[in-house]
Design a protein around this motif. Sequence first.
Motif, short mmCIF file in Angstrom:
data_model
loop_
_atom_site.label_atom_id
_atom_site.label_comp_id
_atom_site.label_asym_id
_atom_site.label_seq_id
_atom_site.Cartn_x
_atom_site.Cartn_y
_atom_site.Cartn_z
N MET A 191 24.85 37.33 43.85
CA MET A 191 24.36 38.12 44.98
C MET A 191 24.98 37.65 46.28
O MET A 191 25.43 38.45 47.10
N ARG A 192 25.03 36.35 46.48
CA ARG A 192 25.65 35.81 47.70
C ARG A 192 27.12 36.22 47.79
O ARG A 192 27.61 36.61 48.85
N ALA A 193 27.84 36.13 46.68
CA ALA A 193 29.26 36.51 46.67
C ALA A 193 29.44 37.99 46.93
O ALA A 193 30.33 38.39 47.69
N ALA A 194 28.59 38.83 46.34
CA ALA A 194 28.69 40.28 46.55
C ALA A 194 28.40 40.65 48.00
O ALA A 194 29.09 41.49 48.59
N LEU A 195 27.41 40.00 48.59
CA LEU A 195 27.10 40.25 50.00
C LEU A 195 28.24 39.82 50.91
O LEU A 195 28.61 40.54 51.84
N ALA A 196 28.81 38.64 50.65
CA ALA A 196 29.92 38.14 51.47
C ALA A 196 31.11 39.09 51.40
O ALA A 196 31.72 39.41 52.43
N GLU A 197 31.42 39.56 50.21
CA GLU A 197 32.56 40.48 50.05
C GLU A 197 32.30 41.81 50.76
O GLU A 197 33.15 42.31 51.49
N ALA A 198 31.11 42.36 50.59
CA ALA A 198 30.79 43.65 51.22
C ALA A 198 30.76 43.54 52.74
O ALA A 198 31.27 44.41 53.44
N ALA A 199 30.19 42.45 53.25
CA ALA A 199 30.07 42.28 54.70
C ALA A 199 31.42 42.07 55.37
O ALA A 199 31.58 42.34 56.56
#
Length: 186
Positions: free
Chosen positions: A40-48
């Motif tokens: 989840m943290r990685a997905a958020l970082a990539e999307a942001a």
Amino acid sequence: MSHAGHREPLAQLCRTLDAMFEACAHFAEPSHSTFFARSMRAALAEAAAGPELLQSAQREGSRDHYRRHLLAADPQGRYAIAALVWLPQQASPVHAHHTWCGYAVVEGALTETVFEWNGPASCASATRTQARKRGSVSFVRAGRGGIHRLGNDSDAPAVSLHIYGVAGAQIGTHVNDVVSAAPALV
């Protein structure tokens, strides 16, 4: 609002979340998995990190309070994705979460105050405050172990991307568990 019809960055985020849930299908509660939290943290970082994630209308604030824009809702009700727009000096109440929640700062900066729950006193006490700059990410599981308050202490608007473990229709009612905070010591 399902996955269909989203622009590519948001559609990619939905595909990533769907794959995370598939990978954690054997867990009674996927958010309890270390893999889920890390992913989840990685997905958020990539999307942001992608400037094309949000349209201009999804960056509009409200003078009265921070504004939430629902961006996508999982058709199976596993998650909802929202952009929160924080004008200067706007803040959330002190709250825990009824569900897991992850967020990333997309634009500007936020201040996060973390609290600890004091059961006998039935209130939360502030333990630390930290700056959350563009690209900062966070993930918490449901419950009073993750009490916080987000706010924009700057003179410029800020935008954050949030993913909640609720159906889109429940985003306004089944996310925050507003708690009382102990008075700050002077």
